[in-house]
Design a protein around this motif. Structure first.
Motif, PDB file in Angstrom:
ATOM      1  N   ASP A 183       0.835  -1.210   0.000  1.00  0.00           N
ATOM      2  CA  ASP A 183       0.000   0.000   0.000  1.00  0.00           C
ATOM      3  C   ASP A 183       0.867   1.256   0.000  1.00  0.00           C
ATOM      4  O   ASP A 183       0.572   2.219  -0.711  1.00  0.00           O
ATOM      5  N   HIS A 184       1.938   1.245   0.809  1.00  0.00           N
ATOM      6  CA  HIS A 184       2.845   2.398   0.836  1.00  0.00           C
ATOM      7  C   HIS A 184       3.502   2.605  -0.519  1.00  0.00           C
ATOM      8  O   HIS A 184       3.622   3.745  -0.994  1.00  0.00           O
ATOM      9  N   ILE A 185       3.931   1.524  -1.147  1.00  0.00           N
ATOM     10  CA  ILE A 185       4.569   1.618  -2.461  1.00  0.00           C
ATOM     11  C   ILE A 185       3.594   2.206  -3.472  1.00  0.00           C
ATOM     12  O   ILE A 185       3.965   3.081  -4.269  1.00  0.00           O
ATOM     13  N   ALA A 186       2.345   1.766  -3.438  1.00  0.00           N
ATOM     14  CA  ALA A 186       1.337   2.306  -4.359  1.00  0.00           C
ATOM     15  C   ALA A 186       1.133   3.799  -4.122  1.00  0.00           C
ATOM     16  O   ALA A 186       0.995   4.580  -5.074  1.00  0.00           O
ATOM     17  N   GLU A 187       1.130   4.222  -2.877  1.00  0.00           N
ATOM     18  CA  GLU A 187       0.972   5.640  -2.557  1.00  0.00           C
ATOM     19  C   GLU A 187       2.175   6.441  -3.030  1.00  0.00           C
ATOM     20  O   GLU A 187       2.021   7.532  -3.611  1.00  0.00           O
TER      21      GLU A 187
END
Length: 78
Positions: A6-10
């Motif tokens: 999720d952090h990578i996508a953000e």
């Protein structure tokens, strides 16, 4: 603590914004964007980094986050 997917996508979504211009926004098209991108936009909006849940413009906090994201990307890619 490792970055979650999720952090990578953000971070990937934040990297699409131009930090040099507060007038350049983005639009995440729900019908053809990857689900993780749509969800990342919703999370960034909930965190107060962007003005719309499907993109929009950066908030002041979002602008700071983009600058930090670009610095981090520069550091780890050199």
């Amino acid at each position: 603590m490792p970055f979650s997917p999720d952090h990578i996508a953000e971070l990937n979504l934040l990297s699409q914004f131009e930090s040099s211009s507060g007038q350049a926004g983005i639009k995440v098209h729900r019908h053809d964007a990857a689900p993780e991108t749509v969800e990342a936009a919703q999370r960034l909006f909930a965190k107060g980094l962007i003005t719309q849940d499907d993109g929009g413009y950066l908030t002041p906090l979002g602008s700071e986050a983009v600058e930090l994201t670009q610095k981090l990307q520069s550091i780890i890619t050199t």
